[in-house]
Design a protein around this motif. Structure first.
Motif, PDB file in Angstrom:
ATOM      1  N   SER A   1      87.666  47.330  52.475  1.00  0.00           N
ATOM      2  CA  SER A   1      86.627  47.730  51.806  1.00  0.00           C
ATOM      3  C   SER A   1      86.321  48.443  51.477  1.00  0.00           C
ATOM      4  CB  SER A   1      85.102  47.621  53.086  1.00  0.00           C
ATOM      5  OG  SER A   1      85.250  48.989  54.521  1.00  0.00           O
ATOM      6  N   ARG A   2      87.450  49.885  52.095  1.00  0.00           N
ATOM      7  CA  ARG A   2      87.313  51.165  51.459  1.00  0.00           C
ATOM      8  C   ARG A   2      88.585  50.575  49.937  1.00  0.00           C
ATOM      9  NH1 ARG A   2      88.662  56.829  53.825  1.00  0.00           N
ATOM     10  NH2 ARG A   2      86.993  56.868  52.347  1.00  0.00           N
ATOM     11  N   VAL A   3      89.493  49.919  50.254  1.00  0.00           N
ATOM     12  CA  VAL A   3      90.184  49.545  48.915  1.00  0.00           C
ATOM     13  C   VAL A   3      89.368  49.111  48.350  1.00  0.00           C
ATOM     14  CG1 VAL A   3      91.750  48.011  47.818  1.00  0.00           C
ATOM     15  CG2 VAL A   3      91.892  49.081  49.922  1.00  0.00           C
ATOM     16  N   ASP A   4      88.039  48.249  48.072  1.00  0.00           N
ATOM     17  CA  ASP A   4      86.597  47.377  47.457  1.00  0.00           C
ATOM     18  C   ASP A   4      86.518  48.430  46.419  1.00  0.00           C
ATOM     19  OD1 ASP A   4      86.276  45.264  46.646  1.00  0.00           O
ATOM     20  OD2 ASP A   4      83.806  45.815  47.797  1.00  0.00           O
ATOM     21  N   LEU A   5      85.921  49.182  47.202  1.00  0.00           N
ATOM     22  CA  LEU A   5      84.984  50.954  47.409  1.00  0.00           C
ATOM     23  C   LEU A   5      85.829  51.548  46.257  1.00  0.00           C
ATOM     24  CD1 LEU A   5      83.174  51.469  50.510  1.00  0.00           C
ATOM     25  CD2 LEU A   5      82.190  50.882  47.558  1.00  0.00           C
ATOM     26  N   GLY A   6      87.506  51.577  46.138  1.00  0.00           N
ATOM     27  CA  GLY A   6      87.897  52.189  45.157  1.00  0.00           C
ATOM     28  C   GLY A   6      87.763  53.610  45.903  1.00  0.00           C
ATOM     29  N   ASP A   7      88.327  53.976  47.350  1.00  0.00           N
ATOM     30  CA  ASP A   7      88.715  55.078  47.989  1.00  0.00           C
ATOM     31  C   ASP A   7      89.696  54.705  48.935  1.00  0.00           C
ATOM     32  OD1 ASP A   7      86.091  56.493  47.225  1.00  0.00           O
ATOM     33  OD2 ASP A   7      85.348  55.578  48.816  1.00  0.00           O
ATOM     34  N   MET A   8      90.617  53.742  48.367  1.00  0.00           N
ATOM     35  CA  MET A   8      91.698  53.239  49.366  1.00  0.00           C
ATOM     36  C   MET A   8      92.717  52.930  47.948  1.00  0.00           C
ATOM     37  SD  MET A   8      92.772  51.353  52.968  1.00  0.00           S
ATOM     38  CE  MET A   8      92.636  52.871  53.734  1.00  0.00           C
TER      39      MET A   8
ATOM     40  N   ILE B   1      99.351  44.696  57.766  1.00  0.00           N
ATOM     41  CA  ILE B   1      98.337  45.098  58.897  1.00  0.00           C
ATOM     42  C   ILE B   1      97.032  45.989  58.572  1.00  0.00           C
ATOM     43  CG2 ILE B   1      98.717  45.851  61.124  1.00  0.00           C
ATOM     44  CD1 ILE B   1     100.892  44.218  60.114  1.00  0.00           C
ATOM     45  N   PRO B   2      96.317  45.281  58.762  1.00  0.00           N
ATOM     46  CA  PRO B   2      94.907  45.914  58.238  1.00  0.00           C
ATOM     47  C   PRO B   2      94.763  46.896  59.839  1.00  0.00           C
ATOM     48  CG  PRO B   2      94.402  43.936  59.839  1.00  0.00           C
ATOM     49  CD  PRO B   2      96.132  44.189  59.672  1.00  0.00           C
ATOM     50  N   GLU B   3      93.444  48.204  59.003  1.00  0.00           N
ATOM     51  CA  GLU B   3      93.150  48.513  60.245  1.00  0.00           C
ATOM     52  C   GLU B   3      92.272  48.081  60.919  1.00  0.00           C
ATOM     53  OE1 GLU B   3      92.165  53.283  59.650  1.00  0.00           O
ATOM     54  OE2 GLU B   3      92.972  52.405  60.925  1.00  0.00           O
ATOM     55  N   SER B   4      92.793  48.346  62.478  1.00  0.00           N
ATOM     56  CA  SER B   4      92.304  47.256  63.379  1.00  0.00           C
ATOM     57  C   SER B   4      91.932  47.934  64.672  1.00  0.00           C
ATOM     58  CB  SER B   4      93.089  46.153  63.586  1.00  0.00           C
ATOM     59  OG  SER B   4      92.580  45.165  64.273  1.00  0.00           O
ATOM     60  N   GLU B   5      90.731  47.848  65.374  1.00  0.00           N
ATOM     61  CA  GLU B   5      90.431  48.226  66.259  1.00  0.00           C
ATOM     62  C   GLU B   5      91.309  47.888  67.591  1.00  0.00           C
ATOM     63  OE1 GLU B   5      86.282  46.855  66.944  1.00  0.00           O
ATOM     64  OE2 GLU B   5      85.546  48.462  65.456  1.00  0.00           O
ATOM     65  N   ALA B   6      92.069  46.836  67.384  1.00  0.00           N
ATOM     66  CA  ALA B   6      92.820  46.184  67.887  1.00  0.00           C
ATOM     67  C   ALA B   6      94.378  47.180  68.845  1.00  0.00           C
ATOM     68  CB  ALA B   6      93.427  44.774  67.630  1.00  0.00           C
ATOM     69  N   VAL B   7      95.342  48.293  67.651  1.00  0.00           N
ATOM     70  CA  VAL B   7      96.499  48.644  67.453  1.00  0.00           C
ATOM     71  C   VAL B   7      95.726  49.480  68.522  1.00  0.00           C
ATOM     72  CG1 VAL B   7      97.261  50.364  66.580  1.00  0.00           C
ATOM     73  CG2 VAL B   7      96.280  48.395  65.445  1.00  0.00           C
ATOM     74  N   LEU B   8      94.755  50.050  69.054  1.00  0.00           N
ATOM     75  CA  LEU B   8      93.877  51.714  69.417  1.00  0.00           C
ATOM     76  C   LEU B   8      94.073  50.713  70.983  1.00  0.00           C
ATOM     77  CD1 LEU B   8      93.875  54.091  70.708  1.00  0.00           C
ATOM     78  CD2 LEU B   8      91.676  54.384  70.305  1.00  0.00           C
ATOM     79  N   ARG B   9      93.468  49.588  71.556  1.00  0.00           N
ATOM     80  CA  ARG B   9      93.387  49.231  72.594  1.00  0.00           C
ATOM     81  C   ARG B   9      94.763  48.803  73.153  1.00  0.00           C
ATOM     82  NH1 ARG B   9      89.170  45.366  70.686  1.00  0.00           N
ATOM     83  NH2 ARG B   9      90.860  43.983  69.813  1.00  0.00           N
ATOM     84  N   ALA B  10      95.605  47.978  71.917  1.00  0.00           N
ATOM     85  CA  ALA B  10      96.673  47.838  72.463  1.00  0.00           C
ATOM     86  C   ALA B  10      98.082  48.785  73.640  1.00  0.00           C
ATOM     87  CB  ALA B  10      97.910  46.743  71.159  1.00  0.00           C
TER      88      ALA B  10
ATOM     89  N   GLU C   1      91.780  41.136  51.281  1.00  0.00           N
ATOM     90  CA  GLU C   1      90.806  40.972  51.014  1.00  0.00           C
ATOM     91  C   GLU C   1      89.154  41.386  51.673  1.00  0.00           C
ATOM     92  OE1 GLU C   1      91.532  36.887  49.683  1.00  0.00           O
ATOM     93  OE2 GLU C   1      91.990  38.483  47.845  1.00  0.00           O
ATOM     94  N   TYR C   2      88.253  42.047  51.365  1.00  0.00           N
ATOM     95  CA  TYR C   2      87.183  42.595  51.775  1.00  0.00           C
ATOM     96  C   TYR C   2      86.585  41.030  51.648  1.00  0.00           C
ATOM     97  CZ  TYR C   2      83.294  44.269  52.232  1.00  0.00           C
ATOM     98  OH  TYR C   2      81.913  45.167  53.083  1.00  0.00           O
ATOM     99  N   GLN C   3      85.927  41.038  53.094  1.00  0.00           N
ATOM    100  CA  GLN C   3      84.740  39.901  53.226  1.00  0.00           C
ATOM    101  C   GLN C   3      83.436  39.937  53.475  1.00  0.00           C
ATOM    102  OE1 GLN C   3      86.309  36.708  53.577  1.00  0.00           O
ATOM    103  NE2 GLN C   3      88.574  37.170  53.685  1.00  0.00           N
ATOM    104  N   LYS C   4      83.242  40.055  52.721  1.00  0.00           N
ATOM    105  CA  LYS C   4      80.928  40.306  52.281  1.00  0.00           C
ATOM    106  C   LYS C   4      80.695  40.083  53.781  1.00  0.00           C
ATOM    107  CE  LYS C   4      80.225  42.793  48.057  1.00  0.00           C
ATOM    108  NZ  LYS C   4      81.399  42.853  47.081  1.00  0.00           N
ATOM    109  N   LYS C   5      80.179  40.595  54.725  1.00  0.00           N
ATOM    110  CA  LYS C   5      79.492  40.045  55.463  1.00  0.00           C
ATOM    111  C   LYS C   5      78.268  39.075  54.651  1.00  0.00           C
ATOM    112  CE  LYS C   5      81.282  41.670  59.791  1.00  0.00           C
ATOM    113  NZ  LYS C   5      80.957  42.934  61.280  1.00  0.00           N
ATOM    114  N   GLY C   6      78.436  37.484  55.361  1.00  0.00           N
ATOM    115  CA  GLY C   6      77.094  36.854  56.051  1.00  0.00           C
ATOM    116  C   GLY C   6      76.197  37.363  56.315  1.00  0.00           C
TER     117      GLY C   6
END
Lengths: 83, 272
Positions: free
Chosen positions: B185-192, B210-219, B256-261
């Protein structure tokens, strides 16, 4: 009108600034690959010696080391300001 | 003869240890006999990420200095067969690792294992150079961020000159790019920096993203490599990465950035 200008202003995306900066610094790093460790210091000291006589910019000195079959050639290019 | 793979980056904090642990776990889950070695002498952390910190008795330096056998120091992973961990020591003596010692350990392991994953310390000093010296392949872990990309390029320079393959004039080390902490989503905004920009600048093959993910810290909190969390995006992305390492063609995901429906906003969609 100020607000309208602000809204219309095209902000350059920070990622494209990052890309441009990286392309320049990485290209520079790659020219230094494989050259001896003393080269940056040699370049700096040569610059200091030249500056004792002529004021020049940092990028006015360009040194490269080319290896040929059995010898290495140190090439030094100095751009002097017009006298 | 085992394939030796170094996980390296130059810059610290980009996800080397997370990636080394996740990839080693993934290889073992695929049935490959795998050893993962922590080269970060003085700042051992792989044991924590692997969840075996309380079972460390001997370490790499003990083995090199002849105080323990390799089999005494190797820790068998509790969750996956075929996976062994060789921890780093906590000594502050930076010269505790010797090139001959490392070679001997790798040669001995090489007879028994399919893969040896070397988790490099940050920086370009001795520890990092020893971790890469005997490698056949390198995974360069890079964040979409200027200092990480620049340091990765420096590491590519070292891989091309300061390794056994380079010094002997053998086939060059195979270099793979692993992009971590990618935020579409930051890539999509042009900030990454985007995937293609990083690929273009570093000019090496992309092994995984590897996407930035909450799962990594949890792991890491739990000491369970994220590959085990196979419902998470990061866990799946590491599994894809391992498949590519094994020569499979796997399409890229999570870039790819998935816009949330409306529905996924209401019901949460895929778990992060």
């Amino acid at each position: 009108m100020k607000l309208l200008d602000f809204l219309k202003r095209e902000r350059k995306k920070s990622a494209s600034v990052a890309k441009e900066r990286l392309q320049i610094i990485v290209a520079h790093q790659r020219t230094q690959r494989g050259q001896p460790d003393y080269m940056p210091l040699l370049e700096k000291e040569l610059l200091e010696v030249i500056r004792r006589y002529v004021q020049i910019d940092d990028d006015a000195v360009n040194i490269t080391l080319d290896s040929e079959d059995n010898c290495s050639v140190l090439e030094l290019n100095v751009t002097l300001p017009r006298a | 003869m085992a394939k030796i793979i170094v996980v390296t980056s130059g810059k610290g904090g980009v996800g080397k240890t997370t990636s080394a642990a996740a990839i080693a776990t993934g290889l073992a889950l695929r049935g490959k006999k795998t050893a993962v070695i922590d080269f970060d002498v003085g700042l051992r952390n792989l044991d924590l990420i692997m969840g075996c910190e309380r079972r460390v008795v001997y370490d790499l330096v003990n083995v090199i200095q002849g105080e323990a056998g390799l089999n005494q120091a190797l820790i068998r992973d509790k969750r996956v067969d075929n996976l062994h961990i060789l921890p780093a020591s906590q000594t502050r003596d930076k010269d505790a690792l010797t090139q001959e010692g490392v070679e001997k350990v790798l040669d001995t392991l090489g007879k028994d294992f399919d893969f040896i994953i070397c988790d490099s310390p940050a920086g370009i000093e001795r520890g990092a150079q020893l971790a890469m010296y005997y490698a056949d392949e390198a995974i360069v872990v890079t964040n979409p961020e200027v200092s990480s990309v620049r340091d990765s390029d420096r590491i590519l320079g070292l891989l091309a000159s300061k390794t056994r393959r380079a010094e002997r004039g053998d086939d060059a080390i195979r270099e793979h790019l692993l992009i971590t902490r990618y935020n579409p989503s930051r890539v999509d905004l042009g900030d990454m920096l985007n995937l293609d920009d990083i690929r273009e600048i570093l000019a090496i093959d992309l092994l995984g993203l590897i996407p930035e993910s909450e799962a990594v810290l949890r792991a890491s909190n739990q000491g369970v490599p994220v590959t085990h969390d196979d419902s998470s995006d990061a866990g799946q992305a590491y599994a894809d990465t391992v498949a590519r390492l094994l020569g499979e063609e796997v399409p890229l995901r999570f870039h790819e950035y998935q816009k949330k429906g409306l529905l996924s906003r209401m019901f949460g969609g895929a778990r992060r």
